[in-house]
Write a protein that holds these residues in place. Structure first.
Motif, PDB file in Angstrom:
ATOM      1  N   LEU A   1       0.855  -1.184   0.000  1.00  0.00           N
ATOM      2  CA  LEU A   1       0.000   0.000   0.000  1.00  0.00           C
ATOM      3  C   LEU A   1       0.891   1.233   0.000  1.00  0.00           C
ATOM      4  CD1 LEU A   1      -2.804  -0.759   2.618  1.00  0.00           C
ATOM      5  CD2 LEU A   1      -3.193  -0.045   0.258  1.00  0.00           C
ATOM      6  N   CYS A   2       0.504   2.247  -0.761  1.00  0.00           N
ATOM      7  CA  CYS A   2       1.275   3.483  -0.828  1.00  0.00           C
ATOM      8  C   CYS A   2       0.496   4.600  -0.151  1.00  0.00           C
ATOM      9  CB  CYS A   2       1.580   3.852  -2.282  1.00  0.00           C
ATOM     10  SG  CYS A   2       2.508   5.392  -2.431  1.00  0.00           S
ATOM     11  N   THR A   3       1.072   5.216   0.885  1.00  0.00           N
ATOM     12  CA  THR A   3       0.360   6.284   1.599  1.00  0.00           C
ATOM     13  C   THR A   3       0.288   7.574   0.779  1.00  0.00           C
ATOM     14  OG1 THR A   3       2.440   6.734   2.781  1.00  0.00           O
ATOM     15  CG2 THR A   3       0.781   5.430   3.934  1.00  0.00           C
ATOM     16  N   VAL A   4       1.137   7.719  -0.238  1.00  0.00           N
ATOM     17  CA  VAL A   4       0.994   8.881  -1.135  1.00  0.00           C
ATOM     18  C   VAL A   4      -0.322   8.757  -1.905  1.00  0.00           C
ATOM     19  CG1 VAL A   4       1.947  10.127  -3.109  1.00  0.00           C
ATOM     20  CG2 VAL A   4       3.497   9.182  -1.393  1.00  0.00           C
ATOM     21  N   GLU A   5      -0.540   7.583  -2.518  1.00  0.00           N
ATOM     22  CA  GLU A   5      -1.770   7.364  -3.295  1.00  0.00           C
ATOM     23  C   GLU A   5      -3.016   7.436  -2.405  1.00  0.00           C
ATOM     24  OE1 GLU A   5      -1.317   3.681  -5.365  1.00  0.00           O
ATOM     25  OE2 GLU A   5       0.541   4.288  -6.355  1.00  0.00           O
ATOM     26  N   LEU A   6      -2.923   6.831  -1.209  1.00  0.00           N
ATOM     27  CA  LEU A   6      -4.068   6.845  -0.286  1.00  0.00           C
ATOM     28  C   LEU A   6      -4.393   8.265   0.150  1.00  0.00           C
ATOM     29  CD1 LEU A   6      -3.276   3.781   2.010  1.00  0.00           C
ATOM     30  CD2 LEU A   6      -5.102   3.945   0.318  1.00  0.00           C
ATOM     31  N   ALA A   7      -3.364   9.056   0.459  1.00  0.00           N
ATOM     32  CA  ALA A   7      -3.587  10.428   0.904  1.00  0.00           C
ATOM     33  C   ALA A   7      -4.234  11.268  -0.195  1.00  0.00           C
ATOM     34  CB  ALA A   7      -2.263  11.052   1.347  1.00  0.00           C
ATOM     35  N   LYS A   8      -3.833  11.041  -1.448  1.00  0.00           N
ATOM     36  CA  LYS A   8      -4.442  11.792  -2.555  1.00  0.00           C
ATOM     37  C   LYS A   8      -5.934  11.473  -2.689  1.00  0.00           C
ATOM     38  CE  LYS A   8      -0.244  12.477  -5.289  1.00  0.00           C
ATOM     39  NZ  LYS A   8       0.506  12.138  -6.519  1.00  0.00           N
ATOM     40  N   ASP A   9      -6.316  10.218  -2.365  1.00  0.00           N
ATOM     41  CA  ASP A   9      -7.730   9.825  -2.424  1.00  0.00           C
ATOM     42  C   ASP A   9      -8.511  10.308  -1.210  1.00  0.00           C
ATOM     43  OD1 ASP A   9      -7.651   8.535  -4.877  1.00  0.00           O
ATOM     44  OD2 ASP A   9      -7.056   6.617  -4.003  1.00  0.00           O
ATOM     45  N   LEU A  10      -7.912  10.152  -0.029  1.00  0.00           N
ATOM     46  CA  LEU A  10      -8.644  10.400   1.217  1.00  0.00           C
ATOM     47  C   LEU A  10      -8.472  11.813   1.769  1.00  0.00           C
ATOM     48  CD1 LEU A  10      -7.792   6.955   2.841  1.00  0.00           C
ATOM     49  CD2 LEU A  10     -10.086   7.709   2.182  1.00  0.00           C
ATOM     50  N   ILE A  11      -7.376  12.485   1.404  1.00  0.00           N
ATOM     51  CA  ILE A  11      -7.142  13.870   1.841  1.00  0.00           C
ATOM     52  C   ILE A  11      -6.778  14.696   0.608  1.00  0.00           C
ATOM     53  CG2 ILE A  11      -6.047  15.305   3.618  1.00  0.00           C
ATOM     54  CD1 ILE A  11      -4.987  12.745   4.899  1.00  0.00           C
ATOM     55  N   PRO A  12      -7.728  14.936  -0.278  1.00  0.00           N
ATOM     56  CA  PRO A  12      -7.417  15.629  -1.543  1.00  0.00           C
ATOM     57  C   PRO A  12      -7.058  17.096  -1.348  1.00  0.00           C
ATOM     58  CG  PRO A  12      -9.781  15.321  -1.298  1.00  0.00           C
ATOM     59  CD  PRO A  12      -9.147  14.607  -0.146  1.00  0.00           C
ATOM     60  N   GLU A  13      -6.469  17.672  -2.412  1.00  0.00           N
ATOM     61  CA  GLU A  13      -6.169  19.100  -2.510  1.00  0.00           C
ATOM     62  C   GLU A  13      -5.153  19.594  -1.486  1.00  0.00           C
ATOM     63  OE1 GLU A  13      -9.807  21.323  -2.601  1.00  0.00           O
ATOM     64  OE2 GLU A  13     -10.631  20.178  -4.272  1.00  0.00           O
ATOM     65  N   GLN A  14      -4.239  18.707  -1.086  1.00  0.00           N
ATOM     66  CA  GLN A  14      -3.127  19.146  -0.240  1.00  0.00           C
ATOM     67  C   GLN A  14      -2.090  19.836  -1.125  1.00  0.00           C
ATOM     68  OE1 GLN A  14      -2.527  18.833   3.235  1.00  0.00           O
ATOM     69  NE2 GLN A  14      -4.733  18.464   3.188  1.00  0.00           N
ATOM     70  N   PRO A  15      -1.412  20.874  -0.629  1.00  0.00           N
ATOM     71  CA  PRO A  15      -0.419  21.571  -1.466  1.00  0.00           C
ATOM     72  C   PRO A  15       0.759  20.672  -1.845  1.00  0.00           C
ATOM     73  CG  PRO A  15      -0.358  22.358   0.819  1.00  0.00           C
ATOM     74  CD  PRO A  15      -1.578  21.503   0.691  1.00  0.00           C
ATOM     75  N   SER A  16       1.084  19.692  -0.993  1.00  0.00           N
ATOM     76  CA  SER A  16       2.184  18.771  -1.291  1.00  0.00           C
ATOM     77  C   SER A  16       1.904  17.433  -0.620  1.00  0.00           C
ATOM     78  CB  SER A  16       3.514  19.332  -0.775  1.00  0.00           C
ATOM     79  OG  SER A  16       4.540  18.359  -0.897  1.00  0.00           O
ATOM     80  N   TYR A  17       2.341  16.352  -1.281  1.00  0.00           N
ATOM     81  CA  TYR A  17       2.173  15.021  -0.704  1.00  0.00           C
ATOM     82  C   TYR A  17       3.518  14.392  -0.342  1.00  0.00           C
ATOM     83  CZ  TYR A  17      -2.763  15.279  -1.773  1.00  0.00           C
ATOM     84  OH  TYR A  17      -4.071  15.655  -1.785  1.00  0.00           O
ATOM     85  N   SER A  18       4.584  15.217  -0.284  1.00  0.00           N
ATOM     86  CA  SER A  18       5.848  14.718   0.252  1.00  0.00           C
ATOM     87  C   SER A  18       5.620  14.460   1.738  1.00  0.00           C
ATOM     88  CB  SER A  18       6.975  15.728   0.055  1.00  0.00           C
ATOM     89  OG  SER A  18       6.783  16.854   0.892  1.00  0.00           O
ATOM     90  N   LEU A  19       6.316  13.491   2.309  1.00  0.00           N
ATOM     91  CA  LEU A  19       6.040  13.075   3.681  1.00  0.00           C
ATOM     92  C   LEU A  19       6.187  14.229   4.662  1.00  0.00           C
ATOM     93  CD1 LEU A  19       5.336  10.772   5.615  1.00  0.00           C
ATOM     94  CD2 LEU A  19       7.788  10.289   5.822  1.00  0.00           C
ATOM     95  N   GLY A  20       7.295  14.962   4.560  1.00  0.00           N
ATOM     96  CA  GLY A  20       7.541  16.050   5.509  1.00  0.00           C
ATOM     97  C   GLY A  20       6.462  17.109   5.482  1.00  0.00           C
ATOM     98  N   LYS A  21       6.126  17.594   4.286  1.00  0.00           N
ATOM     99  CA  LYS A  21       5.129  18.669   4.167  1.00  0.00           C
ATOM    100  C   LYS A  21       3.728  18.179   4.493  1.00  0.00           C
ATOM    101  CE  LYS A  21       7.803  21.357   0.836  1.00  0.00           C
ATOM    102  NZ  LYS A  21       7.910  21.858  -0.548  1.00  0.00           N
ATOM    103  N   LEU A  22       3.427  16.932   4.115  1.00  0.00           N
ATOM    104  CA  LEU A  22       2.082  16.398   4.359  1.00  0.00           C
ATOM    105  C   LEU A  22       1.820  16.229   5.852  1.00  0.00           C
ATOM    106  CD1 LEU A  22      -0.567  15.293   3.198  1.00  0.00           C
ATOM    107  CD2 LEU A  22       0.523  13.045   3.048  1.00  0.00           C
ATOM    108  N   VAL A  23       2.738  15.578   6.582  1.00  0.00           N
ATOM    109  CA  VAL A  23       2.499  15.366   8.015  1.00  0.00           C
ATOM    110  C   VAL A  23       2.497  16.696   8.771  1.00  0.00           C
ATOM    111  CG1 VAL A  23       3.364  13.002   8.010  1.00  0.00           C
ATOM    112  CG2 VAL A  23       4.951  14.866   8.502  1.00  0.00           C
ATOM    113  N   ARG A  24       3.311  17.654   8.303  1.00  0.00           N
ATOM    114  CA  ARG A  24       3.322  18.966   8.954  1.00  0.00           C
ATOM    115  C   ARG A  24       1.976  19.657   8.793  1.00  0.00           C
ATOM    116  NH1 ARG A  24       7.226  21.470   6.158  1.00  0.00           N
ATOM    117  NH2 ARG A  24       8.762  20.068   7.031  1.00  0.00           N
ATOM    118  N   SER A  25       1.407  19.582   7.583  1.00  0.00           N
ATOM    119  CA  SER A  25       0.111  20.235   7.335  1.00  0.00           C
ATOM    120  C   SER A  25      -1.027  19.545   8.076  1.00  0.00           C
ATOM    121  CB  SER A  25      -0.186  20.267   5.831  1.00  0.00           C
ATOM    122  OG  SER A  25      -0.431  18.961   5.347  1.00  0.00           O
TER     123      SER A  25
END
Length: 454
Positions: free
Chosen positions: A111-135
């Protein structure tokens, strides 16, 4: 059950990377029930930019276990688990590559958390791990270290499980990762290829060349073309009908031939390589106090560089090394910005050129040695390297700083004057790319034989 992991690697060529650190947290959907964290001795060089990013250097890994020593533990902790990672395709590929080197086929669903995050938490400015968890307000420590990034992925995955209220999105996103199966025609092509150093040509149905490359192992490299999943590789896989090759023996000869052939034939899938192969260069200038200064800067076609580099980091690594080897000043090489003395002067490893304590004449002598070693401007020389057979050598001719061409000669044949040498040389184009290729190769291969002549 899930095995949430993060891997740090050496960097380097695709499928030639090694693992430097791995962290795996076994997660039952509610809590971590087991964990495995270890540094790993990759038995290969770590790229300088990776050392800067992770802080992991070769010294730290000298006494770390090698991959085969931890392989059993990895198999056990991930048994009957779904692998979860941020950009899972990368981590899964690296694991499979390491196991394949041991002759073991490692297969796990992922399972890829990048793909899952794009589906479940859309419209984030970035899906890199550092920026995503910070946001998302998820705390993260030890960024770019396996344990810190894997723990952040555990917390992110827990949030994604909560957001998947229907419990269907995650289930549908599981990849089964079956073993890659080559088409019969690809297998036939690979079977005919040797594991040698040379230049290879990938042909389409009408015989036209669609890609040119070089490799120290042509069979292995073509296999990578046929198993890679990026867009360019997929297009090559669809169109290839044959692969031809030319043996060179020497990697330097292969690099020079590849560069010239790409410029001459212009294959459709070599567009990126037709551009200049370097971005930065080493320049020198004399300051107001008479000291020769060195500077890594963006390559400028209007200036004459001492030597060139594929990227800025490569140039910086080179400067850092020569400062130590030639006892140069950090300030006069652009490594240490200061109006007073450099750091090395404070720890007694700089002679004081930064504050005028060492005479310019003695300092410039060492800088000139460095420049002469790394530039063949105005030089007449022959580079002797491996040949295509055990009793053969290759010769690369440079006259007055200009690359003239290359050839092969038998060990029983004496190269003792320019007339004899020119008779075996096949003329080739001299350009900025060939100069970069030759200088980069000589920097990496100190044992190459060089003959200077008048």
């Amino acid at each position: 059950m899930y095995a949430i992991l993060d891997i740090e690697t050496t960097g380097g060529k695709y499928n030639e990377e090694g693992i430097t650190e791995i962290a795996i947290y076994k997660f039952d959907g509610h809590q971590v029930v087991d964990q495995f964290i270890s540094l790993v001795n990759p038995e290969r060089e770590i790229q300088p930019f990776v050392v800067n990013l992770t802080g992991i250097n070769s010294g730290m890994l000298r006494h770390a276990p090698k991959f085969y020593e931890i392989a059993k533990r990895i198999v056990e902790i991930t048994e009957d688990c779904i692998l979860v990672a941020h950009n899972a395709q990368f981590d899964y590929r690296i694991l499979c590559t390491e196991f394949r080197r041991l002759g073991f086929e490692y297969i796990r669903p992922s399972l890829c958390t990048v793909e899952l995050a794009k589906d479940l938490i859309p419209e984030q400015p970035s899906y890199s791990l550092g920026k995503l968890v910070r946001s998302l307000g998820i705390p993260v420590t030890d960024r770019h270290r396996a344990s810190g990034d894997a723990l952040a992925t555990v917390k992110l995955f827990k949030m994604l499980l909560d957001k998947d209220t229907t419990k269907s999105i995650i289930q549908q996103s599981i990849r089964l990762n079956p073993k890659l199966q080559l088409e019969p025609r690809h297998l036939d092509i690979i079977a005919e290829l040797p594991s040698i150093t040379g230049v290879y040509y990938i042909h389409k149905a009408d015989g036209g060349i669609i890609y040119i490359g070089k490799s120290n192992n042509i069979k292995k490299r073509i296999n990578q073309h046929f198993t890679n999943t990026n867009q360019k590789s997929k297009k090559i896989q669809d169109q290839v009908t044959a692969v031809t090759y030319e043996t060179t023996g020497s990697e330097l000869v292969a690099l020079l031939k590849e560069s010239e052939e790409i410029k001459r034939i212009k294959p459709i899938f070599n567009r990126a390589l037709r551009r200049t192969t370097f971005t930065h260069a080493l320049y020198s200038f004399i300051d107001d106090n008479g000291y020769i200064n060195l500077k890594i800067d963006v390559a400028d076609g209007r200036k004459n560089p001492i030597t060139t580099f594929s990227n800025k980091q490569s140039g910086k690594s080179f400067i850092t090394k020569v400062v130590e080897d030639y006892k140069l000043c950090q300030k006069l090489t652009g490594l240490y910005k200061t109006k007073t003395s450099c750091f090395n002067y404070d720890i007694k490893t700089c002679e004081g050129a930064c504050i005028g304590k060492e005479p310019a004449e003695s300092y410039n002598k060492r800088v000139t040695e460095l420049i002469n070693k790394n530039s063949y401007k105005n030089k007449n020389m022959v580079i002797i390297d491996k040949g295509r057979d055990i009793d053969e050598r290759s010769a690369i001719l440079i006259e007055n700083g200009v690359f003239k061409g290359l050839g092969f000669f038998n060990l029983n044949y004496q190269i003792n004057n320019i007339e004899v040498l020119e008779s075996i040389i096949t003329p080739m184009q001299n350009n900025r790319d060939t100069q970069h290729i030759i200088q980069s190769y000589l920097r990496r291969n100190n044992r190459v034989k060089i003959i200077l002549f008048g």
